[in-house]
Design a protein around this motif. Sequence first.
Motif, mmCIF file in Angstrom:
data_model
loop_
_atom_site.group_PDB
_atom_site.id
_atom_site.type_symbol
_atom_site.label_atom_id
_atom_site.label_comp_id
_atom_site.label_asym_id
_atom_site.label_seq_id
_atom_site.Cartn_x
_atom_site.Cartn_y
_atom_site.Cartn_z
ATOM 1 N N ILE A 42 0.829 -1.213 0.000
ATOM 2 C CA ILE A 42 0.000 0.000 0.000
ATOM 3 C C ILE A 42 0.871 1.275 0.000
ATOM 4 O O ILE A 42 0.482 2.304 -0.525
ATOM 5 C CB ILE A 42 -0.997 -0.014 1.180
ATOM 6 N N GLY A 43 2.053 1.198 0.609
ATOM 7 C CA GLY A 43 3.016 2.302 0.507
ATOM 8 C C GLY A 43 2.752 3.487 1.416
ATOM 9 O O GLY A 43 3.392 4.523 1.294
ATOM 10 N N THR A 229 -2.858 -10.108 2.227
ATOM 11 C CA THR A 229 -2.815 -9.603 0.849
ATOM 12 C C THR A 229 -3.423 -8.205 0.718
ATOM 13 O O THR A 229 -3.715 -7.762 -0.390
ATOM 14 C CB THR A 229 -3.549 -10.566 -0.113
ATOM 15 N N GLY A 230 -3.639 -7.520 1.809
ATOM 16 C CA GLY A 230 -4.130 -6.145 1.732
ATOM 17 C C GLY A 230 -5.614 -6.091 1.408
ATOM 18 O O GLY A 230 -6.364 -7.036 1.697
ATOM 19 N N PHE A 231 -6.033 -4.969 0.809
ATOM 20 C CA PHE A 231 -7.465 -4.774 0.533
ATOM 21 C C PHE A 231 -8.058 -5.885 -0.342
ATOM 22 O O PHE A 231 -9.274 -6.053 -0.401
ATOM 23 C CB PHE A 231 -7.685 -3.412 -0.159
ATOM 24 N N ILE A 333 -13.361 0.375 3.680
ATOM 25 C CA ILE A 333 -13.577 0.744 5.082
ATOM 26 C C ILE A 333 -14.566 -0.230 5.717
ATOM 27 O O ILE A 333 -15.697 -0.357 5.260
ATOM 28 C CB ILE A 333 -14.154 2.179 5.170
ATOM 29 N N GLY A 334 -14.131 -0.905 6.740
ATOM 30 C CA GLY A 334 -14.994 -1.867 7.426
ATOM 31 C C GLY A 334 -14.161 -3.057 7.873
ATOM 32 O O GLY A 334 -12.933 -2.969 7.961
ATOM 33 N N ARG A 335 -14.850 -4.153 8.141
ATOM 34 C CA ARG A 335 -14.106 -5.345 8.566
ATOM 35 C C ARG A 335 -14.739 -6.613 8.014
ATOM 36 O O ARG A 335 -15.943 -6.633 7.677
ATOM 37 C CB ARG A 335 -14.054 -5.428 10.091
ATOM 38 N N SER A 336 -13.928 -7.655 7.924
ATOM 39 C CA SER A 336 -14.477 -8.951 7.521
ATOM 40 C C SER A 336 -15.406 -9.426 8.638
ATOM 41 O O SER A 336 -15.151 -9.168 9.824
ATOM 42 C CB SER A 336 -13.340 -9.951 7.310
ATOM 43 N N GLU A 337 -16.469 -10.098 8.249
ATOM 44 C CA GLU A 337 -17.443 -10.562 9.253
ATOM 45 C C GLU A 337 -16.731 -11.353 10.346
ATOM 46 O O GLU A 337 -16.932 -11.134 11.537
ATOM 47 C CB GLU A 337 -18.495 -11.424 8.563
ATOM 48 N N ASN A 338 -15.894 -12.292 9.929
ATOM 49 C CA ASN A 338 -14.987 -12.991 10.844
ATOM 50 C C ASN A 338 -13.600 -12.952 10.220
ATOM 51 O O ASN A 338 -13.464 -13.238 9.031
ATOM 52 C CB ASN A 338 -15.410 -14.449 11.031
ATOM 53 N N ALA A 346 -7.116 -13.640 8.488
ATOM 54 C CA ALA A 346 -6.713 -12.418 7.774
ATOM 55 C C ALA A 346 -6.154 -11.423 8.779
ATOM 56 O O ALA A 346 -6.755 -11.197 9.834
ATOM 57 C CB ALA A 346 -7.905 -11.816 7.039
ATOM 58 N N ILE A 347 -5.003 -10.863 8.447
ATOM 59 C CA ILE A 347 -4.382 -9.846 9.313
ATOM 60 C C ILE A 347 -3.979 -8.654 8.437
ATOM 61 O O ILE A 347 -3.444 -8.840 7.344
ATOM 62 C CB ILE A 347 -3.161 -10.429 10.065
ATOM 63 N N GLY A 348 -4.214 -7.454 8.936
ATOM 64 C CA GLY A 348 -3.889 -6.260 8.156
ATOM 65 C C GLY A 348 -5.120 -5.779 7.403
ATOM 66 O O GLY A 348 -6.262 -6.019 7.812
ATOM 67 N N LEU A 349 -4.887 -5.135 6.269
ATOM 68 C CA LEU A 349 -5.994 -4.533 5.519
ATOM 69 C C LEU A 349 -7.008 -5.573 5.069
ATOM 70 O O LEU A 349 -8.175 -5.262 4.849
ATOM 71 C CB LEU A 349 -5.432 -3.776 4.307
ATOM 72 N N SER A 350 -6.588 -6.818 4.913
ATOM 73 C CA SER A 350 -7.515 -7.884 4.504
ATOM 74 C C SER A 350 -8.516 -8.190 5.618
ATOM 75 O O SER A 350 -9.628 -8.634 5.355
ATOM 76 C CB SER A 350 -6.731 -9.152 4.155
ATOM 77 N N SER A 351 -8.126 -7.947 6.850
ATOM 78 C CA SER A 351 -9.028 -8.185 7.974
ATOM 79 C C SER A 351 -9.989 -7.008 8.129
ATOM 80 O O SER A 351 -11.198 -7.202 8.251
ATOM 81 C CB SER A 351 -8.195 -8.358 9.248
ATOM 82 N N GLY A 352 -9.453 -5.807 8.110
ATOM 83 C CA GLY A 352 -10.316 -4.633 8.236
ATOM 84 C C GLY A 352 -9.497 -3.360 8.303
ATOM 85 O O GLY A 352 -8.280 -3.397 8.522
ATOM 86 N N PHE A 353 -10.181 -2.254 8.110
ATOM 87 C CA PHE A 353 -9.479 -0.967 8.099
ATOM 88 C C PHE A 353 -10.483 0.151 8.305
ATOM 89 O O PHE A 353 -11.608 0.076 7.818
ATOM 90 C CB PHE A 353 -8.765 -0.785 6.751
ATOM 91 N N VAL A 354 -10.084 1.164 9.064
ATOM 92 C CA VAL A 354 -10.860 2.408 9.122
ATOM 93 C C VAL A 354 -9.924 3.524 8.680
ATOM 94 O O VAL A 354 -8.703 3.363 8.715
ATOM 95 C CB VAL A 354 -11.364 2.704 10.544
ATOM 96 N N GLU A 355 -10.465 4.640 8.282
ATOM 97 C CA GLU A 355 -9.600 5.729 7.825
ATOM 98 C C GLU A 355 -8.530 6.001 8.904
ATOM 99 O O GLU A 355 -8.781 5.808 10.100
ATOM 100 C CB GLU A 355 -10.420 6.984 7.545
#
Length: 518
Positions: A42-43, A229-231, A333-338, A346-355
Amino acid sequence: MAKSVVIVGGGTAGWMTASYLKAAFGERLAVTLVESRNVPTIGVGEASFSTIRHFFSYLGLQETDWMPDCHATYKLAIRYDNWRAEGHHFYHPFERPRVVEGVSLADWWLHKRPSEDYDRDCSVIAALCDAKRSPRRLGGALLAPELGAQDPVSMSRSTMAEQNTQFPYAYQFDATLLARLLTGYGTDRGVRHVLDDVVDTAVDERGHITHVRTKESGDLAGDLFIDCTGFRGMLLNKTLGVPFISYQDTLPNDSAVALRVPMEMADQGMGPYTRASAQAAGWIWTIPLHGRVGTGYVYASDYCTPEEAERTLRGYWGPAADDLTANHIRMRIGRSENSWVNNCVAIGLSSGFVEPLESTGIFFIQNAIEQLVKHFPGGPNDEQLRRSYNRQVANVMDGVREFLVLHYVAAKRNDNDYWRDAKTRTMPDALGARIEQWQAKLPDQDTIFPYYHGFEPYSYTAMILGLGGLDVRPLPGLAMMDDVAAEKELRLVRDQAKSLVETLPSHWDYIAHLNDRK
Ligand code: FAD
């Protein structure tokens, strides 16, 4: 027992996970990390939480071991510019208010209102930020033990859960360089590093991943697969079909444009803070690193085009941004249900992210890996462990979402549709009732989001009193109490702040010194 782990993705999440698992389990766990040469990371992602120091301590790394390599600096606070009104700024510091006569100094402040600036009146760190001071003396000693901040007695391994007293700073660093440093750390300790593209994933009849197929390096089999793997969420969301819960209805900022601005800070000094400067459709971050500034405009695409956003960002920096290439990013923006399903986590952006308003991306990663070690599978109760992990990880993200929504609802700024709509948009379920409660009595442990999410009541208080848009009322009982001790404490804060500003080195001097020693 899961004895071999395959991590897909070599960004900050992938390498933080690989090195942490090696630090935790050593040779008892085989770790393979596969990352693509073709898919960039993502950089961005440069500011952190004060609990990040436990990650480094767990790995046995001292500041001198990693800060210069990652161009790292100190972060004592987040500075909010123009969120209340044009030209106004306040800090959200890593500092809890003191307690006087059993009542928080924040409540005393609200009762007495010595000025309009809660942060300057009640926090020492606000003064250090305005004066661009380092939290350490050139010899390395931490600012002042009488403020309750102490270095750990030994470099023993610790986790975030052990941070009982508030540590006064976090770090800002180049996350790409950190991933590089951790590549060395991990491979030195036996992580198998595969540079290749994952092109397919095989799943058995139970829905467990058996292996991932790479373009040139064959199949990589394992007991547990970690999706970093990010988003894209390649394993968890795409292969296993785990739904993603969007937060966009409550947090509309879904885009960013970023620049890396080279900058020599010897003359102008270096603020020991991350700056979030409110704009017409979002906010601009400014993160000083050694040798450059990381900056970007986080905005809502419903209110601003990418071209407008880039123009605004370039205008903010003036000629310093000429000829620099902008990085446009669409954020999920949000999170994986589980975040953990079957044998895939999933860890990192693949799991979830908020601004990134409160710099929580790397905190989410650190929380996930600490929890993964605690919940590591391999026995008869794996199902319960997975459930407990998923609950904890989801609570952290849901709690942070509430805290971020509060930033927009409580901001006094109200000068266009973007800022006005923020006051009337849907809120996460219980937040409306909580805000009403906080207007009568500032947040405490019983009235904030009820599960661990990294933020304490003092952070909510700092934001509500700094943003200035909510009508918060003092506690009536304080009018009947003697305020001598509160007066004395407010004077003490001022005196301590003055003395520290006079005696601590500048942030720039400390960072330059740290890099010279390398
Ligand atoms: P990425 O960096 O996207 O890495 C994905 C990895 O997966 C890459 O190595 C890629 O090569 C690999 N990959 C993908 N597909 C394949 C494939 N098919 N085969 C093999 N490998 C593959 N966090 C903070 O804590 N503080 C901040 O200040 C902050 N600011 C941010 C600002 C913005 C605008 C954004 C979007 C994020 C910010 N974050 C911040 C979050 C932070 O950037 C991320 O949490 C962090 O970088 C982790 O990213 P990641 O490793 O999950 O994903």
